[in-house]
Enzyme design. Structure first.
Site, PDB file in Angstrom:
ATOM      1  N   CYS A  71      -5.856   1.300   0.079  1.00 10.79           N
ATOM      2  CA  CYS A  71      -5.430   1.409  -1.333  1.00 10.79           C
ATOM      3  C   CYS A  71      -6.187   0.437  -2.244  1.00 10.79           C
ATOM      4  O   CYS A  71      -5.748   0.162  -3.355  1.00 10.79           O
ATOM      5  CB  CYS A  71      -3.930   1.212  -1.491  1.00 10.79           C
ATOM      6  SG  CYS A  71      -2.983   2.593  -0.866  1.00 10.79           S
ATOM      7  N   SER A  90       0.853  -1.185   0.000  1.00  4.70           N
ATOM      8  CA  SER A  90       0.000   0.000   0.000  1.00  4.70           C
ATOM      9  C   SER A  90       0.892   1.239   0.000  1.00  4.70           C
ATOM     10  O   SER A  90       2.111   1.135   0.132  1.00  4.70           O
ATOM     11  CB  SER A  90      -0.932   0.002   1.222  1.00  4.70           C
ATOM     12  OG  SER A  90      -0.226   0.441   2.366  1.00  4.70           O
ATOM     13  N   CYS A  91       0.277   2.416  -0.098  1.00  4.59           N
ATOM     14  CA  CYS A  91       1.080   3.649  -0.187  1.00  4.59           C
ATOM     15  C   CYS A  91       1.471   4.159   1.192  1.00  4.59           C
ATOM     16  O   CYS A  91       2.026   5.232   1.321  1.00  4.59           O
ATOM     17  CB  CYS A  91       0.256   4.710  -0.884  1.00  4.59           C
ATOM     18  SG  CYS A  91      -1.148   5.172   0.142  1.00  4.59           S
ATOM     19  N   ASP A  92       1.151   3.408   2.240  1.00  7.01           N
ATOM     20  CA  ASP A  92       1.238   3.935   3.596  1.00  7.01           C
ATOM     21  C   ASP A  92       2.577   3.611   4.246  1.00  7.01           C
ATOM     22  O   ASP A  92       2.985   2.449   4.261  1.00  7.01           O
ATOM     23  CB  ASP A  92       0.088   3.318   4.414  1.00  7.01           C
ATOM     24  CG  ASP A  92      -0.303   4.185   5.569  1.00  7.01           C
ATOM     25  OD1 ASP A  92       0.581   4.503   6.381  1.00  7.01           O
ATOM     26  OD2 ASP A  92      -1.485   4.542   5.645  1.00  7.01           O
TER      27      ASP A  92
END
Ligand SMILES: Cc1ncc(COP(=O)(O)O)c(C=O)c1O
EC number: 4.1.1.19
Length: 454
Positions: free
Chosen positions: A421, A374-376
């Site tokens: 995401c 994910s982008c986290d």
């Protein structure tokens, strides 16, 4: 010669990895009796991310609990009976719940929706009529109406009262009931809260006096109780309170110890079920005899302990990225997400036993941190600021990808899982008696979109 099996902490009963081993090619295998699953073969067939559930592991663990309780009740001449209730919140997947029921588990539910699943199975005649169901959790009107409906349909259903509102609502209930005691014992665990909203305090419970049809005193103090002494202190306090409540409630005959038994996620030796059960029975027996009351029946709702080791979660390492000036040398990026699939990694800093699925022998290892897709920036696993040892990419050549397995992922992760995401949840397969079954396909973009109204 280096023992790779020992190095990766496999094949060890006390660590819950008895059925895990390495084959001659350095690949992870799982043994069910004389049958063995090669995890790399399963990956080639079903892809990653992949969850693999082994029902035989929970069946074995539950059987072992029954045998140990039976052994010590006989050995210590304990007259009460033992019952296991599986707390459904730990894993509501059908294949898990049915495996446990077929081994003799009763059920503990914590919500109306869990009870609705029970209702469906009861109406479809899928239960032995002897099964019992304990109802915990806040009793909404719908929950209460389901309880009454199932009671009328002759299911042995026991609501556990958690506060005065519930006491009022269940005043005229015509079956056995339990009350929940807010256990005032300090425990080393993430969930040991100074102020707990569940159940009656000692003072309140004493003030309640006589409660119609009271059968069970229930407590659940916390999960993943790390020290045996804490688990035992809970029992000591609970049986003292049981004795006091029984003075005004002669119908009371069962002590429900709730959950809490820990899993050695970190692969450090912990206490065993044998040690715990022996001490529990001794303490309850001694206190009951001193008070001149019959030995109570005992219920345990140990959820994590029974189901966590029965599932593994597999990821492919997509690529690596160098880390400067850190205890770990590289990021290994996985084709799944900790925040989505193993959410306790993020939520409670859960630590896991991680092993490679292939290249377990011979290659040089490197210190890595793992990152989700994910982008986290929170989507990572650093083993609590430490590092994970995994094979070096530059050692393994181009021919094969590297896969890793997280062990003990069978408890809590599925119901808590999310879609950050909009990543797809892993596929889940069931492996039993050498037969493989797809329990849940990997989600397609359409299916994930639908969850969000697309
Ligand atoms: C009432 C009750 N019983 C049992 C359990 C299971 O606990 P564990 O998985 O730690 O054994 C829980 C978990 O929260 C619970 O709330």
């Amino acid at each position: 010669m280096k023992s790779y099996k020992k190095f990766w902490k496999l094949g060890m009963e006390e660590l819950g990895t008895k059925d895990f081993d390495i084959n001659k090619d350095g690949e992870l295998i799982v043994r069910e009796g004389n049958y063995q699953y090669n995890i790399l073969d399963l990956i080639k067939k079903f892809g990653t991310p992949l969850e693999i559930f082994f029902p035989f592991i929970i069946e074995k663990r539950l059987r072992n609990l029954f045998e140990t309780f039976n052994y010590y009740t006989k050995n210590l001449q304990y007259k009460g009976r033992f019952y296991y209730y599986f707390p459904m919140k730990v894993n509501q997947n059908k294949e898990f719940v049915l495996s446990l029921i077929s081994e003799g588990a009763n059920l503990e539910v914590g919500s109306a929706n869990e009870l609705w699943l029970v209702k469906r199975m009861w109406e479809q005649n899928q239960f032995n009529s002897k099964i019992k169901v304990i109802c915990n959790g806040p009793k909404t009107n719908y929950y209460l109406s389901l309880i009454s409906e199932l009671k009328e349909k002759n299911l042995n259903i026991i609501p556990v009262i958690e506060d005065r509102t519930e006491l009022k609502a269940l005043r005229d209930y015509r079956g056995d009931i339990g009350v929940r005691f807010d256990l005032d014992v300090k425990t080393k665990s993430h969930w040991d809260k100074k102020i707990d909203r569940y159940g009656f305090s000692f003072q309140e419970i004493m003030e309640l006096g006589k409660i119609k049809n009271l059968k069970i005193i229930h407590y659940h103090n916390s999960s993943q109780v790390e020290r045996l002494e804490d688990l035992i202190n809970q029992v000591k306090r609970a049986i003292e309170v049981f004795v006091r409540v029984k003075e005004k409630n002669p119908t009371l005959d069962t002590l429900d110890l709730g959950g809490g038994f820990a899993v050695p996620y970190l692969k450090k030796k912990m206490y065993t079920s044998d040690q715990a059960i022996k001490r529990i029975i001794r303490i309850v027996k001694k206190t009951a005899e001193k008070a001149g009351i019959p030995h109570p029946n005992l219920i345990c709702e140990w959820g994590r302990y029974v189901v966590a080791p029965s599932q593994i979660t597999i990821y492919k390492i997509l690529f690596e990225k160098k880390i400067e000036n850190s205890i770990a040398k590289k990021w290994y990026i996985i084709d799944g997400s900790f925040m989505n699939d193993l959410i306790d990694t993020w939520a409670i800093r859960q630590k896991w036993h991680v092993v490679p699925v292939n290249f377990m022998k011979g290659l040089k290892l490197t210190r890595v941190w793992l990152a989700g897709s994910s982008c986290d920036s929170d989507d990572k696993y650093t083993a609590g600021g430490n590092y994970i040892l995994l094979p070096r990419f530059d050692e393994m050549g181009e021919a094969e990808d590297l896969y890793i397995a997280f062990l003990d992922t069978g408890a809590y992760q599925d119901a808590l899982a999310s879609h950050h995401c909009l990543l797809s949840s892993p596929a889940k397969i069931v492996a039993q008696n050498g037969i493989l079954m797809v329990a849940r396909k990997r989600e397609t973009p359409e299916e994930v979109g639908k969850l969000f109204g697309w």
